[in-house]
Design a protein around this motif. Structure first.
Motif, PDB file in Angstrom:
ATOM      1  N   UNK A   1       0.832  -1.216   0.000  1.00 48.43           N
ATOM      2  CA  UNK A   1       0.000   0.000   0.000  1.00 48.43           C
ATOM      3  C   UNK A   1       0.863   1.261   0.000  1.00 48.43           C
ATOM      4  N   UNK A   2       1.969   1.180   0.759  1.00 53.51           N
ATOM      5  CA  UNK A   2       2.881   2.331   0.809  1.00 53.51           C
ATOM      6  C   UNK A   2       3.482   2.591  -0.570  1.00 53.51           C
ATOM      7  N   UNK A   3       3.964   1.519  -1.251  1.00 49.80           N
ATOM      8  CA  UNK A   3       4.572   1.725  -2.568  1.00 49.80           C
ATOM      9  C   UNK A   3       3.559   2.220  -3.577  1.00 49.80           C
ATOM     10  N   UNK A   4       2.336   1.678  -3.535  1.00 52.31           N
ATOM     11  CA  UNK A   4       1.307   2.106  -4.481  1.00 52.31           C
ATOM     12  C   UNK A   4       0.968   3.575  -4.292  1.00 52.31           C
ATOM     13  N   UNK A   5       0.919   4.004  -3.026  1.00 46.69           N
ATOM     14  CA  UNK A   5       0.603   5.426  -2.741  1.00 46.69           C
ATOM     15  C   UNK A   5       1.710   6.338  -3.271  1.00 46.69           C
ATOM     16  N   UNK A   6       2.983   5.895  -3.166  1.00 49.21           N
ATOM     17  CA  UNK A   6       4.107   6.703  -3.620  1.00 49.21           C
ATOM     18  C   UNK A   6       4.231   6.706  -5.150  1.00 49.21           C
ATOM     19  N   UNK A   7       3.823   5.607  -5.801  1.00 47.92           N
ATOM     20  CA  UNK A   7       3.927   5.530  -7.255  1.00 47.92           C
ATOM     21  C   UNK A   7       2.971   6.497  -7.945  1.00 47.92           C
ATOM     22  N   UNK A   8       1.855   6.752  -7.359  1.00 43.46           N
ATOM     23  CA  UNK A   8       0.865   7.660  -7.955  1.00 43.46           C
ATOM     24  C   UNK A   8       0.477   7.196  -9.368  1.00 43.46           C
ATOM     25  N   UNK A   9       0.319   5.901  -9.534  1.00 43.40           N
ATOM     26  CA  UNK A   9      -0.127   5.360 -10.821  1.00 43.40           C
ATOM     27  C   UNK A   9       1.002   5.009 -11.769  1.00 43.40           C
TER      28      UNK A   9
END
Length: 456
Positions: free
Chosen positions: A241-249
């Motif tokens: 979840x942390x990585x997905x939030x930082x990737x921003x798509x």
């Protein structure tokens, strides 16, 4: 002393049978040799019977020197047959007894047969003694080997325990070192500047990692503890979840945050997932599926798939490793179970051996039986000897905890067996058959070894 006369007809027959036996040996014909062995044995019995005439003494010998020499020579073929084949000798005795039932020297025939039977019994007793010695030597060798194996197994178990302890201690130390690095990365600060407040995803990730570490300490580093596995899965999902939030798509595989602190934290978040995938590859695979399913149809779906793929190789590699470790553990458990089963079997065998004394108690009741309706007469000397031998065997078995291969037990068995034979022989000679059509039941209570002793 004078010159002896020509040999008797029975001596000539014995010489002829001996010569024929010699020829059979030279020809190598097994069947013919067996027949000639029996014929020579019977010819020897016949010669002694005719020389005895009405004499039935067990230790009979002719009075003249020449007579003794000839009778000794006549008995030698019997010894040869007994040594080569006790079975053929026994057949010869049985046939000779039957053939001479109505002979005028039938009593002498029985006496000679008994004498020859004693030779067979003596041969068998010697064979039993030799076998007993072999069994004792084998038992001693087995005991020595068992001691060596036990010592080797103890050393091996000690080494295995020491190795296992060292391995677990090493794993715990390495585990803690990695978690310290991961935790340090998650709490990374800029040098010389105050970092901004962490995102809610980072706070959740830190909290999940702390809960996992606490559960590991409580379980003494056991990654297979159910609570630890639960906390690991929660930490794995928090990292995704942390990585997905930082990737921003952003779905690029080579993506990384632009700032130094961001890169350090992202490396730590991914290292946490790798750590979990190493210890629980199937759990990591399950968490990946749940994460992808949760983001299916959303704008960040491809980014979620890319983030989840980071541990694919780690999962694949460690599935095989853990499978091999589990196979080794199963093999070790099977080995221990086999050793336990062997101990149980040994104990069961010991319990079964101890039951042999119960069979001897049964025999004792038969040996001490009295007539119904009246008191029995005093026991004969041979019966008293047989009873004493049976009691000695029972005591020897009890002392040896039922071990039938114990030297003292084997000695007691041999003595009891001899006494049983002696009792029956004495009764066959002394017992008067009852009147009427009922046949005599020789030695009805005579000692017989239990079935478990028959091989001795």
């Amino acid at each position: 002393m004078g010159i002896s006369g020509p040999p008797s007809e029975e001596m000539i027959q014995l010489r002829d049978r001996t010569d024929e036996l010699d020829e059979a040996f030279a020809e190598g014909d097994e069947k013919k040799r067996g027949n000639k062995l029996k014929e020579a044995f019977k010819a020897s019995l016949n010669y002694e019977m005719l020389k005895r005439e009405d004499t039935v003494d067990h230790d009979w010998d002719p009075s003249s020197v020449m007579g003794r020499e000839r009778i000794d020579a006549a008995r030698r073929p019997r010894s040869l047959v007994v040594n080569i084949s006790p079975e053929i000798a026994q057949q010869a005795i049985n046939e000779f007894r039957e053939e001479k039932q109505n002979h005028k020297y039938s009593e002498a025939a029985n006496a000679v047969s008994d004498y020859a039977q004693g030779e067979i019994n003596e041969h068998r007793w010697e064979a039993v003694a030799q076998r007993r010695e072999k069994l004792n030597n084998r038992r001693k060798n087995l005991e020595l080997n068992e001691e060596k194996l036990d010592s080797y197994q103890k050393n091996l178990d000690s080494q295995r325990e020491a190795f296992e302890k060292k391995r677990k201690d090493g794993q715990r130390a390495q585990q803690q070192e990695r978690l310290n690095e991961i935790t340090g990365g998650l709490y990374k600060r800029h040098i010389g500047a105050v970092a901004g407040m962490p995102s809610s995803e980072m706070r959740k990730l830190r909290s999940a990692e702390a809960s996992m570490e606490k559960a590991l300490k409580k379980a003494d580093g056991n990654v297979n503890d159910p609570e630890v596995a639960q906390k690991m899965k929660a930490a794995y999902l928090a990292s995704l979840n942390y990585e997905l939030e930082k990737r921003q798509g952003d779905a690029k595989e080579e993506w990384m945050p632009s700032t130094e602190m961001g890169k350090v934290r992202m490396d730590s978040a991914r290292e946490l997932r790798s750590f979990i995938a190493e210890n629980h590859p199937e759990l990591a695979e399950e968490a990946n599926r749940e994460f992808i399913e949760k983001n299916k149809g959303r704008s960040y779906e491809e980014a979620a798939r890319t983030a989840a793929s980071f541990t694919d190789k780690t999962i694949t590699d460690n599935k095989e490793r853990i499978k091999a470790e589990q196979a080794r553990e199963r093999a070790e458990l099977a080995r221990k179970q086999k050793a336990l089963d062997r101990q149980k079997a040994d104990q069961a065998g010991l319990d079964n051996d101890l039951k042999k004394t119960d069979k001897l108690d049964e025999i004792s009741r038969g040996l001490n039986a009295v007539h119904r309706g009246g008191a029995a007469g005093a026991a004969s000397s041979e019966m008293r000897s047989l009873r004493a031998a049976n009691d000695d065997l029972k005591k020897a078995l009890q002392t040896a905890n039922g071990n039938v291969n114990d030297p003292s037990v084997l000695n007691a068995m041999l003595k009891a067996y001899k006494e049983g034979l002696n009792y029956e022989v004495q009764k066959r000679e002394k017992m008067i058959p009852p009147t009427g059509s009922r046949k005599p039941r020789w030695a009805i209570h005579a000692f017989r070894l239990p079935a478990s002793f028959d091989s001795l």
